[in-house]
Write an enzyme that holds these catalytic residues in place. Sequence first.
Site, PDB file in Angstrom:
ATOM      1  N   SER A 144       0.830  -1.202   0.000  1.00 54.20           N
ATOM      2  CA  SER A 144       0.000   0.000   0.000  1.00 54.20           C
ATOM      3  C   SER A 144       0.869   1.257   0.000  1.00 54.20           C
ATOM      4  CB  SER A 144      -0.947  -0.043   1.202  1.00 54.20           C
ATOM      5  OG  SER A 144      -1.923   0.958   1.126  1.00 54.20           O
ATOM      6  N   ARG A 213     -13.384   6.569   8.696  1.00 53.40           N
ATOM      7  CA  ARG A 213     -13.014   5.157   8.724  1.00 53.40           C
ATOM      8  C   ARG A 213     -14.026   4.307   7.963  1.00 53.40           C
ATOM      9  NH1 ARG A 213      -8.527   2.187   8.737  1.00 53.40           N
ATOM     10  NH2 ARG A 213      -8.760   0.209   9.841  1.00 53.40           N
ATOM     11  N   ASP A 309      -9.046  -4.683  -6.252  1.00 50.10           N
ATOM     12  CA  ASP A 309      -8.547  -3.481  -5.572  1.00 50.10           C
ATOM     13  C   ASP A 309      -8.933  -2.241  -6.377  1.00 50.10           C
ATOM     14  OD1 ASP A 309      -7.134  -1.480  -4.285  1.00 50.10           O
ATOM     15  OD2 ASP A 309      -5.269  -2.627  -4.137  1.00 50.10           O
ATOM     16  N   HIS A 342      -8.403  -4.146  -1.593  1.00 52.52           N
ATOM     17  CA  HIS A 342      -7.093  -3.619  -1.227  1.00 52.52           C
ATOM     18  C   HIS A 342      -6.548  -4.261   0.040  1.00 52.52           C
ATOM     19  CE1 HIS A 342      -3.767  -0.850  -1.048  1.00 52.52           C
ATOM     20  NE2 HIS A 342      -4.118  -0.484   0.169  1.00 52.52           N
ATOM     21  N   ASP A 343      -7.407  -4.570   0.973  1.00 49.09           N
ATOM     22  CA  ASP A 343      -6.980  -5.149   2.250  1.00 49.09           C
ATOM     23  C   ASP A 343      -6.573  -6.612   2.158  1.00 49.09           C
ATOM     24  OD1 ASP A 343      -7.041  -2.974   3.877  1.00 49.09           O
ATOM     25  OD2 ASP A 343      -8.821  -3.570   5.026  1.00 49.09           O
TER      26      ASP A 343
END
EC number: 2.3.1.-
Length: 371
Positions: A144, A213, A309, A342-343
């Site tokens: 990232s 968040r 992603d 993405h995670d």
Amino acid sequence: MSATQIYKHDQPFAFTRGGQLDAIELAYETWGELNEARSNAVLIHTGLSPSAHAASCAADPEEGWWEFMVGPGKPIDTERFFVICVNSLGSCKGSTGPASINPATGRPWRRAFPLLALEDIAAASRLVLRHLGVGQLCALVGPSMGGMTTLAHLRQDPMAARHLLSISSAPRAEPFSIAIRSLQREMIVTDPNWKDGQYSDDAWPENGMRLARKLGMVSYRSAIEWQDRFGRDQQSYYDEAWWGMRYEVESYLEAAARRFIGAFDPCSYLYLSSAMDRFDASAGCEDGLAEALADVRLDSALVIGVDTDVLFPARQQGEIARTLIQLGIDTRLEMLPSPQGHDAFLVDSDNFGSVVGGYFRSIAKRENIAP
């Protein structure tokens, strides 16, 4: 192995975009042992929010943010490699940043902190390497934001490492990613408790951080995962209002937000988020990334991306890989079919563990690094 240590750099540190501090502190952890030849060191540049605690150790058994990846017999095998993880300059997890105390005022720096660039994070991490007596790294690793920082690191020192692992990263932020992070920052600074950065522990901009968040989590994962994981299942974990908190996915976002509110400083978040948006690995180079990295002397590179992603899409992994190949570097591109967006590099241990483990075994063989 060690718990978090602090390197105190008691000399002026100049920032890329202006300003300097008389001294900085950098939190770091290490795993494994540096071999006699000092040839087995691996540096991990982190994403935006992690601390230096990537993995557990005897001195700190708490699970790290990359627990499945780093350790004895794990993909990045600490029986072979000396692994270093530095908490980013500008963070609030032990390194100097906007949440740190300004010695001149006795209060947190907040918005008086110098404007941060990813180049500053790379330069600060290089100070830790010098402190540890590490010259050339065996490998640079960056997931990232950390992958962006590795490119800054290589521009500063083209001979910094012999091998590179770039995961779900990019040579620069694209408009979609900038838009997401811009909205997150706006959510924070429009919270009434933000007070132009002069918030207090008793009046924290909680709602702004909570919403930021939640938006972040929407971009970190994928619709495919959430369809399979939550569907339209309903819940009763939180009080229901007519505008929300009816579905499992809403509870998931709320729980993630509540964990984050007190775990990260709002001003540090803004500084690091903005640094990502401003970064361009090919800045100042008319011929783009190839010109920027022309002096880099890597022996090999592995670039990994994820097909779901949306923050750091496949085309950006492709640009990094193609550029390294163009420069004559032995480079492999792996696009993994993970539903976790993405995670995925944080949670998809099967996919990532296999590919990363294979790469580091090949490095160990190539470098003759024995357990």
